[in-house]
Design a protein around this motif. Structure first.
Motif, PDB file in Angstrom:
ATOM      1  N   ALA A   1       0.792  -1.333   0.060  1.00 57.76           N
ATOM      2  CA  ALA A   1       0.210  -0.139  -0.038  1.00 57.76           C
ATOM      3  C   ALA A   1       0.913   1.277   0.000  1.00 57.76           C
ATOM      4  CB  ALA A   1      -1.045  -0.041   1.142  1.00 57.76           C
ATOM      5  N   ALA A   2       1.970   1.279   0.957  1.00 56.59           N
ATOM      6  CA  ALA A   2       2.831   2.440   1.018  1.00 56.59           C
ATOM      7  C   ALA A   2       3.530   2.658  -0.359  1.00 56.59           C
ATOM      8  CB  ALA A   2       3.829   2.209   2.032  1.00 56.59           C
ATOM      9  N   LEU A   3       3.975   1.522  -1.020  1.00 57.26           N
ATOM     10  CA  LEU A   3       4.660   1.741  -2.175  1.00 57.26           C
ATOM     11  C   LEU A   3       3.888   2.096  -3.571  1.00 57.26           C
ATOM     12  CD1 LEU A   3       7.304  -1.477  -1.969  1.00 57.26           C
ATOM     13  CD2 LEU A   3       7.719   1.125  -1.811  1.00 57.26           C
ATOM     14  N   SER A   4       2.750   1.638  -3.447  1.00 54.25           N
ATOM     15  CA  SER A   4       1.833   1.788  -4.543  1.00 54.25           C
ATOM     16  C   SER A   4       0.900   3.134  -4.574  1.00 54.25           C
ATOM     17  CB  SER A   4       0.866   0.670  -5.028  1.00 54.25           C
ATOM     18  OG  SER A   4      -0.181   0.554  -4.009  1.00 54.25           O
ATOM     19  N   GLY A   5       0.853   3.627  -3.251  1.00 48.53           N
ATOM     20  CA  GLY A   5      -0.042   4.627  -2.718  1.00 48.53           C
ATOM     21  C   GLY A   5      -1.386   4.426  -3.037  1.00 48.53           C
ATOM     22  N   HIS A   6      -1.814   3.036  -3.101  1.00 44.42           N
ATOM     23  CA  HIS A   6      -3.244   2.690  -2.849  1.00 44.42           C
ATOM     24  C   HIS A   6      -3.572   1.470  -2.059  1.00 44.42           C
ATOM     25  CE1 HIS A   6      -3.936   4.873  -6.565  1.00 44.42           C
ATOM     26  NE2 HIS A   6      -2.980   4.597  -7.295  1.00 44.42           N
ATOM     27  N   PRO A   7      -4.822   1.666  -1.513  1.00 41.97           N
ATOM     28  CA  PRO A   7      -5.029   0.329  -0.597  1.00 41.97           C
ATOM     29  C   PRO A   7      -4.817  -0.996  -1.593  1.00 41.97           C
ATOM     30  CG  PRO A   7      -6.801   1.880  -0.672  1.00 41.97           C
ATOM     31  CD  PRO A   7      -5.766   2.282  -1.745  1.00 41.97           C
ATOM     32  N   VAL A   8      -4.561  -2.079  -0.805  1.00 40.46           N
ATOM     33  CA  VAL A   8      -4.405  -3.212  -1.481  1.00 40.46           C
ATOM     34  C   VAL A   8      -5.528  -4.092  -1.190  1.00 40.46           C
ATOM     35  CG1 VAL A   8      -3.259  -5.607  -0.875  1.00 40.46           C
ATOM     36  CG2 VAL A   8      -1.800  -3.454  -0.969  1.00 40.46           C
ATOM     37  N   LEU A   9      -6.132  -4.779  -2.417  1.00 38.83           N
ATOM     38  CA  LEU A   9      -7.043  -5.668  -2.560  1.00 38.83           C
ATOM     39  C   LEU A   9      -6.976  -6.810  -1.830  1.00 38.83           C
ATOM     40  CD1 LEU A   9     -10.009  -5.552  -3.381  1.00 38.83           C
ATOM     41  CD2 LEU A   9      -9.363  -6.437  -5.408  1.00 38.83           C
ATOM     42  N   THR A  10      -7.532  -7.396  -0.856  1.00 41.17           N
ATOM     43  CA  THR A  10      -7.787  -8.596  -0.095  1.00 41.17           C
ATOM     44  C   THR A  10      -8.739  -9.351  -0.207  1.00 41.17           C
ATOM     45  OG1 THR A  10      -7.788  -7.883   1.962  1.00 41.17           O
ATOM     46  CG2 THR A  10      -5.469  -7.974   1.089  1.00 41.17           C
ATOM     47  N   SER A  11      -9.995  -8.767  -0.392  1.00 37.72           N
ATOM     48  CA  SER A  11     -11.431  -9.350  -0.100  1.00 37.72           C
ATOM     49  C   SER A  11     -12.245  -9.009  -1.509  1.00 37.72           C
ATOM     50  CB  SER A  11     -11.963  -8.657   0.942  1.00 37.72           C
ATOM     51  OG  SER A  11     -13.308  -9.168   1.001  1.00 37.72           O
ATOM     52  N   LEU A  12     -13.084 -10.234  -1.536  1.00 37.14           N
ATOM     53  CA  LEU A  12     -13.779  -9.904  -2.799  1.00 37.14           C
ATOM     54  C   LEU A  12     -14.955  -9.065  -2.543  1.00 37.14           C
ATOM     55  CD1 LEU A  12     -14.721 -13.740  -4.075  1.00 37.14           C
ATOM     56  CD2 LEU A  12     -14.228 -11.745  -5.381  1.00 37.14           C
ATOM     57  N   PHE A  13     -15.298  -8.801  -1.224  1.00 30.71           N
ATOM     58  CA  PHE A  13     -16.552  -7.883  -0.792  1.00 30.71           C
ATOM     59  C   PHE A  13     -15.988  -6.444  -0.555  1.00 30.71           C
ATOM     60  CE2 PHE A  13     -17.243 -12.205  -0.360  1.00 30.71           C
ATOM     61  CZ  PHE A  13     -18.121 -12.578  -1.354  1.00 30.71           C
ATOM     62  N   SER A  14     -16.951  -5.491  -0.704  1.00 28.75           N
ATOM     63  CA  SER A  14     -16.454  -4.158   0.079  1.00 28.75           C
ATOM     64  C   SER A  14     -17.903  -3.809   0.710  1.00 28.75           C
ATOM     65  CB  SER A  14     -16.023  -3.237  -1.000  1.00 28.75           C
ATOM     66  OG  SER A  14     -17.468  -2.885  -1.672  1.00 28.75           O
ATOM     67  N   SER A  15     -17.681  -2.828   1.764  1.00 24.76           N
ATOM     68  CA  SER A  15     -18.875  -2.260   2.331  1.00 24.76           C
ATOM     69  C   SER A  15     -19.596  -1.475   1.677  1.00 24.76           C
ATOM     70  CB  SER A  15     -18.369  -1.495   3.575  1.00 24.76           C
ATOM     71  OG  SER A  15     -17.550  -0.530   3.011  1.00 24.76           O
ATOM     72  N   GLY A  16     -19.249  -0.954   0.262  1.00 30.07           N
ATOM     73  CA  GLY A  16     -20.199  -0.163  -0.732  1.00 30.07           C
ATOM     74  C   GLY A  16     -20.747  -0.895  -1.684  1.00 30.07           C
ATOM     75  N   ALA A  17     -21.391  -0.131  -2.728  1.00 31.35           N
ATOM     76  CA  ALA A  17     -21.810  -0.790  -3.682  1.00 31.35           C
ATOM     77  C   ALA A  17     -20.887  -1.278  -4.883  1.00 31.35           C
ATOM     78  CB  ALA A  17     -22.748   0.157  -4.384  1.00 31.35           C
ATOM     79  N   ASP A  18     -19.684  -0.841  -4.878  1.00 32.06           N
ATOM     80  CA  ASP A  18     -18.948  -0.985  -6.107  1.00 32.06           C
ATOM     81  C   ASP A  18     -18.312  -2.781  -5.828  1.00 32.06           C
ATOM     82  OD1 ASP A  18     -17.531  -0.448  -3.476  1.00 32.06           O
ATOM     83  OD2 ASP A  18     -15.612  -0.084  -4.602  1.00 32.06           O
ATOM     84  N   VAL A  19     -18.006  -3.138  -7.070  1.00 35.94           N
ATOM     85  CA  VAL A  19     -17.392  -4.590  -7.116  1.00 35.94           C
ATOM     86  C   VAL A  19     -15.816  -4.332  -7.395  1.00 35.94           C
ATOM     87  CG1 VAL A  19     -17.711  -6.881  -8.035  1.00 35.94           C
ATOM     88  CG2 VAL A  19     -19.492  -5.260  -8.196  1.00 35.94           C
ATOM     89  N   PRO A  20     -15.088  -4.571  -6.048  1.00 34.18           N
ATOM     90  CA  PRO A  20     -13.872  -3.948  -6.327  1.00 34.18           C
ATOM     91  C   PRO A  20     -13.076  -5.050  -7.070  1.00 34.18           C
ATOM     92  CG  PRO A  20     -14.349  -5.142  -4.009  1.00 34.18           C
ATOM     93  CD  PRO A  20     -15.696  -5.185  -4.600  1.00 34.18           C
ATOM     94  N   HIS A  21     -13.139  -6.196  -7.223  1.00 32.18           N
ATOM     95  CA  HIS A  21     -12.058  -6.685  -8.497  1.00 32.18           C
ATOM     96  C   HIS A  21     -12.423  -6.420  -9.855  1.00 32.18           C
ATOM     97  CE1 HIS A  21     -15.561  -9.561  -8.102  1.00 32.18           C
ATOM     98  NE2 HIS A  21     -15.195  -9.673  -9.217  1.00 32.18           N
ATOM     99  N   VAL A  22     -13.681  -5.804  -9.975  1.00 34.18           N
ATOM    100  CA  VAL A  22     -13.930  -5.300 -11.317  1.00 34.18           C
ATOM    101  C   VAL A  22     -13.480  -3.971 -11.401  1.00 34.18           C
ATOM    102  CG1 VAL A  22     -15.720  -4.724 -12.798  1.00 34.18           C
ATOM    103  CG2 VAL A  22     -16.108  -6.752 -11.586  1.00 34.18           C
ATOM    104  N   GLU A  23     -13.451  -3.034 -10.407  1.00 28.98           N
ATOM    105  CA  GLU A  23     -12.739  -1.679 -10.439  1.00 28.98           C
ATOM    106  C   GLU A  23     -11.520  -1.762 -10.461  1.00 28.98           C
ATOM    107  OE1 GLU A  23     -14.094   1.227  -9.726  1.00 28.98           O
ATOM    108  OE2 GLU A  23     -16.193   0.279 -10.309  1.00 28.98           O
ATOM    109  N   LEU A  24     -10.723  -2.771  -9.668  1.00 32.56           N
ATOM    110  CA  LEU A  24      -9.305  -2.799 -10.152  1.00 32.56           C
ATOM    111  C   LEU A  24      -8.985  -3.496 -11.569  1.00 32.56           C
ATOM    112  CD1 LEU A  24      -6.994  -2.843  -8.119  1.00 32.56           C
ATOM    113  CD2 LEU A  24      -6.983  -5.253  -8.134  1.00 32.56           C
TER     114      LEU A  24
END
Ligand code: CTP
Length: 407
Positions: free
Chosen positions: A58-81
């Motif tokens: 996360a620190a090196l890329s400047g973005h949170p790291v995806l580790t779960s299929l699910f998020s608390s919001g309406a987005d679908v994180p792996h599709v976003e990624l």
């Protein structure tokens, strides 16, 4: 270094990290790519987190790291990624993660992301020698290569078990340079105009019957889709097929050889690259009856006359094409031997005046019409690229890489 900045600048790279000891080295890959101007997005498996903490990435890329299929919001994180990625890298790629990619599994954020990406994928395997040499892994690697995935390594050296042998992930610098090469190649079609033909032609005997062939159109459609994905502006002149037109491609319908000829010539002078993947009839009935031929009239005499050879005409009349443009023909051949295939391709290259000929075997179970794979060679005036058994997508990718090299 300048070249590396150019290759990575502004590119979105998905970096998938799985659970192998080499995960610690992939930290360097993320860091280098980010410093070269790439937008690096990391997705990790739970096992990978046993080797490197997500905070590091996360620190090196400047973005949170995806580790779960699910998020608390309406987005679908792996599709976003996955969406809009220019390149996805799987490193270290364990035997398990490779098997999951091959099987199309999506039971965690990493496998779901790799099932969703439509960009090129680079795989850097890392595992113990026995796992690498297991027929299951050998089979999986062959499947990935056939699908057009890029593979770097593994190499031989010290393994985590304390043994020495094949299965060690290549060094980070090699992954970065391989990634740069793929990015340079795949963005090289941006703005180029492609004219691609696909499918079989139909030559009318009467308003009901025609002479056709077994072409499904799949090869040309896959090529058109992949060229468009790489930034080309594509016109697809399509003969008969049941396929759905690819997104972002302009489709011009053509039924007979003559209609295909007219459609191709209408667009040829603008095209940087013309690829003739269509199966064009060599002969047509001299006369197409105006009304249905009746059975009671007895068997008809259908006299055949030659059609115009579109590829040959383009190859031998330079005025019809854009100066410096590339002309690619296909050759469907029933020979079994690869050397004979190369010879026939060379012959067609000459007589058609093409810059490149893709020869593929037809009439064998896993190559040619109506199957998803091909046994193929790509011949130019100076080179032969022997592809062996590849999927049509794999062949399209290799062909476009070769075309990009010529451009
Ligand atoms: N082609 C063409 N116009 C034709 C026939 C073929 O443009 N009337 C093109 C095809 O699109 C393909 C290439 O020529 O790119 C070779 O087609 P193929 O059928 O393999 O070869 P032919 O030239 O028809 O020769 P033969 O059938 O004797 O192998």
């Amino acid at each position: 270094m300048q070249d590396l900045h150019e290759a990575f600048g502004g590119k979105k790279i998905v970096l998938g990290v799985t659970g192998g000891i080499a995960a610690y080295k992939v930290v360097q890959v993320a860091r280098d790519m980010a410093q070269l101007g790439a937008d690096v997005r990391v997705v990790m498996t739970r096992s990978a987190e046993r080797f490197v903490g997500q905070q590091t990435f996360a620190a090196l890329s400047g973005h949170p790291v995806l580790t779960s299929l699910f998020s608390s919001g309406a987005d679908v994180p792996h599709v976003e990624l996955a969406r809009g990625a220019d390149l996805a890298i799987l490193a270290p790629a364990t035997a398990n993660s490779i098997a999951k990619v091959v099987a199309g599994m999506a039971d965690d954020s990493l496998s779901a992301t790799f099932l969703t990406v439509t960009c090129p994928v680079l795989i850097a395997p890392a595992m113990h020698t026995e796992m690498w040499q297991n027929p299951a892994t050998e089979h999986n690697m062959a499947v990935l290569a056939g699908r057009g995935y890029y593979i770097v390594g593994p190499t031989s050296g010290a393994l985590s078990s304390g043994d020495e042998g094949m299965g060690r992930m290549v060094e980070p610098a090699e992954i970065v340079s391989e990634a740069a090469e793929i990015l340079a190649r795949t963005s090289s079609l941006t703005g180029k105009r492609f004219l691609i033909t696909a499918g079989g032609t139909r030559e009318a005997i009467d308003p009901v019957r025609y002479i056709g062939n077994h072409s499904s159109g799949r090869m040309g459609y896959v090529l058109a889709e992949e060229a468009a994905r790489r930034g080309a502006k594509v016109i697809l002149v399509s003969g008969s097929t049941h396929l759905i037109p690819p997104v972002g491609v302009e489709v011009v319908k053509a039924s007979s050889a003559q209609e295909m000829h007219d459609a191709v010539l209408a667009h040829a002078s603008d095209a940087d690259v013309i690829v003739k993947a269509a199966a064009v009839a060599d002969f047509r009935p001299e006369i197409a009856a105006d009304s249905k031929l009746k059975k009671d009239a007895g068997p008809p005499e259908v006299r055949l006359v030659p059609t115009v050879d579109i590829l040959k005409e383009l190859g031998h009349s330079s005025g019809l094409r854009k100066p410096g443009g590339i002309l690619v023909g296909f050759a469907a051949e029933t020979v079994r031997d690869e050397e004979q295939l190369v010879e026939l391709a060379r012959h067609k290259l000459e007589i058609k005046g093409a810059d490149m000929v893709v020869a593929n075997q037809v009439g064998v179970p896993d190559s040619g019409f109506e199957v998803p794979t091909n046994r193929a060679v790509i011949v130019t005036r100076t080179d032969v690229d022997r592809l062996g058994l590849v999927t049509k997508l794999g062949l399209a990718k290799r062909l476009l890489d070769d075309i990009a090299g010529l451009l």
